[in-house]
Design a protein around this motif. Structure first.
Motif, short mmCIF file in Angstrom:
data_model
loop_
_atom_site.label_atom_id
_atom_site.label_comp_id
_atom_site.label_asym_id
_atom_site.label_seq_id
_atom_site.Cartn_x
_atom_site.Cartn_y
_atom_site.Cartn_z
N ASP A 38 39.76 34.07 47.25
CA ASP A 38 38.82 35.17 47.41
C ASP A 38 39.53 36.48 47.10
N GLY A 39 38.84 37.39 46.41
CA GLY A 39 39.40 38.69 46.09
C GLY A 39 40.33 38.70 44.90
N ALA A 40 40.43 37.56 44.19
CA ALA A 40 41.30 37.52 43.02
C ALA A 40 40.64 38.27 41.86
N ASN A 48 46.48 36.56 33.53
CA ASN A 48 47.14 37.07 34.73
C ASN A 48 46.09 37.41 35.77
N ALA A 49 46.45 37.24 37.05
CA ALA A 49 45.52 37.52 38.13
C ALA A 49 46.26 38.20 39.27
N PHE A 50 45.53 39.08 40.02
CA PHE A 50 46.10 39.83 41.14
C PHE A 50 45.08 39.85 42.26
N VAL A 74 36.83 41.51 32.86
CA VAL A 74 37.70 41.34 34.02
C VAL A 74 36.87 40.60 35.06
N TYR A 75 37.40 39.48 35.59
CA TYR A 75 36.66 38.65 36.54
C TYR A 75 37.12 38.93 37.96
N PHE A 76 36.17 38.80 38.91
CA PHE A 76 36.47 39.05 40.32
C PHE A 76 35.82 37.96 41.16
N LYS A 77 36.62 37.27 41.99
CA LYS A 77 36.10 36.23 42.88
C LYS A 77 35.56 36.89 44.14
N LEU A 78 34.23 36.80 44.33
CA LEU A 78 33.61 37.45 45.48
C LEU A 78 34.11 36.83 46.78
N PRO A 79 34.57 37.65 47.73
CA PRO A 79 35.00 37.11 49.03
C PRO A 79 33.85 36.43 49.76
N GLY A 80 34.12 35.27 50.35
CA GLY A 80 33.10 34.55 51.10
C GLY A 80 32.04 33.92 50.24
N SER A 81 32.29 33.76 48.95
CA SER A 81 31.29 33.22 48.04
C SER A 81 31.97 32.31 47.03
#
Length: 716
Positions: A38-40, A48-50, A74-81
């Motif tokens: 989550d949050g990546a 690369n990912a942060f 740019v991709y973002f993993k939604l927290p809790g999802s």
């Protein structure tokens, strides 16, 4: 971009898309996405990912900020999802895109360098297992969009043991594949249990059970083996004594296509048997009834539309008909009902009695069976609907009969026409025809219709055709009255009557009497004069005489207009148009049939003739006195313009000397008036030119000049 701003941007994006993730767009499957923390925040261009907390804390993480500023993905993993979003365009990232991400270099929230596993090559989302045999397993899957090397499936046998298969290349566009077993099974291997291929089940037990049923029912029919096979497969049935019927039913095409089909066939036998038994019991209860009470109870328990008040009739019908089946008893009930309801419908039909209609409709609604007209077996198919439609027509006629105002009558007539039209279309084979036409209804005559309906006997207004007759008769009376009145008014026209009023009366008379001559309002004064003269004596004008009067005035006024146009023309073109109209009105074609050039030349001559007219006692200067004079100026056989033009061309074409041509040209006053004004030398010069042109035409095999314009061109 500062770190605080970037984190705020990601938080806003996450909040906005958290709702979208629950919408119609399918997020990446949890099995694959769960490996992304989550949050990546991912840069798919560099892999690369942060963690979002690390953005801006190291030089390396600024590639994320730079990518966003450059409008790159740019991709973002939604927290809790389980959803992954593209923060550049605020869109969910497809599961296919996420699943195909390679291994990612990742800086976690503690700043530690680690990796995120990439998609595993060869993993498939199996949709179905088509077959498993000794050599391979056949599976179907969603169409491959990018070729997969070393694709494979995980096969587990009925005991949960993995049966290894060989990996294979799946090309783009593939949707089905056969994965071979590393170790094939013997050809005669008996597969059992429920196998699993990437989560999809393949039930060998059901397949084997179905094969046993097919063997016992179709291949080698055997009732004992069939019952055993049915029991083993869990097929339920009502009575083992019906095994022979079950066996026969399973021999029908498609009955053993699956265990579900087998169960359906067996259940059908059980239901039919139960129905037959129930029918037998129903018939027995009716036939064994000793009293009317017993009979009523038996009928109400098993048959439709049974009216307790008609039990005497039911008893008599059953006793007389001696029915033996449920169908025959039900038909007897229907017939009794119709014997009571039918006369009530007949009494209501054409009665114009709303009480009778209500009674009949209630009986039809409650005691006539509602059997679809599409039923090709029952003699009562569609009957209920037809009877109700018939009563609806009666209601429509009653509404016409009871209308108290013109508005109510108009509404009732519109509804009658609409209903009739619908029923004619609804029952094309019933012989129904349109008898009433709303187009014939004149609002001005609504009061007359109401009076006629009120005065008519029931038998003269209780059918659609009766109402049509009332409308037609009232319309005719209104027309006759109007005809009489307009003729009366015309015969009372005096010099004091306005010309416009005379025109209106004439138009009305022509319309009412379907006469042919058209009234031209421009001739209003002439009409008035003619009517005043016509009614001055003792005779009265008839419709035919009015038509004749209009024709006479039209002809005279048209003639004046035509003569006025001829006398007003100032150019050859205007005269040509006026002469064409003149001939058309007088059935002449001499001028009309000329060529366009000849028309203009003749028109010039007519202009000259008209302008040469001098004033006299009853003659105006430069005007034709009448149509006859104008027509003669065109077509008189010797002096008419057409004859003059023809003679001139003949004279010129016949000449062979310059002097002869000179004389001919000098003799034409209308078309070549300027030639006379030339001196002798000039005339000779022009004459010679004309003669040379004439000689050239004849040398080409032509007779000479065909138009005066050709000559005029040379002279001018």
């Amino acid at each position: 971009m500062k770190k605080s701003n970037k984190l705020a941007f990601l938080t806003t994006t996450a909040a906005a898309l958290a709702v979208a993730a629950t919408g119609n767009v399918t997020p990446a499957a949890a099995a694959e996405v769960s490996q992304i923390p989550d949050g990546a925040v991912i840069n798919p261009e560099t892999n690369n990912a942060f963690h979002e907390s690390q953005i801006g804390t190291s030089l390396a993480s600024f590639e994320i900020i730079n990518a966003i500023n450059a409008g790159k993905d740019v991709y973002f993993k939604l927290p809790g999802s389980t959803s992954v979003v593209n923060v550049t365009n605020n869109q969910l990232v497809s599961s296919e895109t996420v699943n195909n991400l390679p291994e990612l270099s990742y800086v976690d929230k503690d700043g530690q360098q680690t990796t995120i596993p990439g998609a595993q090559a060869g993993e498939l989302k199996v949709e179905s297992v088509s077959a498993i045999n000794a050599n391979a397993v056949t599976v179907t899957f969603p169409e491959i969009t990018t070729a997969i090397e070393d694709a494979n499936v995980v096969v587990k046998d009925g005991e949960g043991k993995v049966v290894e298969t060989k990996p294979m290349l799946l090309a783009e566009g593939t949707t089905q594949a056969d994965f071979e077993f590393v170790t094939p099974f013997p050809v005669d291997h008996k597969f059992t249990g429920v196998w699993d291929v990437n989560g999809k089940k393949y039930n060998f037990d059901a397949i084997n059970q179905l094969a046993d049923i097919v063997e016992a029912a179709v291949t080698t029919p055997n009732q004992i083996k069939l019952q055993t096979a049915l029991d083993a497969a869990g097929i339920t049935y009502a009575d083992e004594l019906l095994i022979a019927k079950y066996l026969t039913a399973l021999q029908a095409e498609g009955a053993t296509a699956s265990l579900e089909a087998v169960q359906k066939a067996i259940t059908k036998i059980d239901e039919d048997t139960a129905k037959d038994e129930a029918n037998d019991a129903a018939v027995e209860a009716v036939l064994d009834a000793k009293t009317q009470a017993q009979l009523l109870k038996a009928l109400q328990a098993n048959f439709d539309v049974v009216n307790p008040e008609w039990i005497v009739e039911y008893q008599a019908a059953i006793a007389e008909g001696e029915p033996e089946t449920v169908e025959e008893i039900q038909e007897a009930v229907y017939n009794v009902n119709l014997s009571v309801v039918g006369p009530k419908v007949d009494a209501a039909n054409m009665s114009l009695d709303s009480v009778k209609v209500v009674e009949a409709r209630t009986l039809v609604t409650n005691w006539v069976p509602a059997i679809s007209e599409d039923d090709e077996v029952s003699m009562f198919a569609g009957l209920k609907e037809q009877l109700l439609d018939l009563l609806n027509v009666e209601d429509a006629l009653i509404a016409v009969d009871q209308a108290k105002t013109n508005s109510a009558l108009k509404t009732a007539l519109v509804n009658l026409d609409k209903l009739e039209t619908e029923l004619v279309e609804k029952y094309p084979d019933a012989g129904l025809e349109k008898e009433f036409f709303i187009k014939d209804v004149e609002d001005a005559n609504l009061t007359a219709y109401r009076d006629a309906v009120k005065a008519a006997e029931v038998g003269a207004k209780n059918q659609r055709k009766d109402i049509q007759k009332i409308v037609t008769d009232a319309n005719n009376v209104a027309v006759d009255t109007a005809k009489t009145k307009v003729l009366k008014d015309l015969n009372e026209v005096t010099a004091k009557t306005a010309a416009a009023d005379v025109v209106a009366l004439l138009e009305k008379s022509q319309e009412l009497n379907d006469q042919t001559n058209k009234v031209n309002s421009a001739y209003a004064d002439a009409y008035k004069t003619a009517v005043v003269e016509a009614v001055a004596g003792e005779e009265t004008l008839t419709a035919g005489e009015v038509n004749t009067l209009i024709g006479t005035v039209n002809a005279a006024q048209d003639a004046k207009a035509q003569l006025a146009a001829v006398n007003a023309a100032s150019t050859a073109s205007e005269m040509s148009k006026a002469l064409i109209a003149l001939e058309a009105a007088n059935n002449k074609t001499d001028f009309t049939n000329l060529s366009s050039t000849a028309k203009l030349e003749v028109a010039e001559i007519v202009l000259a003739k008209r302008n040469a007219i001098v004033a006299g006692d009853d003659q105006k200067a430069k005007e034709f006195k009448d149509l006859a004079a104008a027509l003669a100026a065109v077509s008189h056989e010797t002096t008419g313009a057409i004859a003059v033009r023809t003679a001139f061309l003949t004279d010129v074409n016949d000449e062979t000397t310059i002097a002869g041509v000179q004389a001919a040209l000098a003799g034409e006053n209308s078309l070549l008036p300027e030639f006379k004004t030339l001196g002798a030398a000039a005339q000779v010069e022009k004459a010679e030119a004309v003669l040379n042109a004439l000689t050239a035409l004849k040398a080409d095999g032509k007779a000479g000049f065909s138009t005066v314009t050709e000559i005029k061109t040379i002279v001018e």
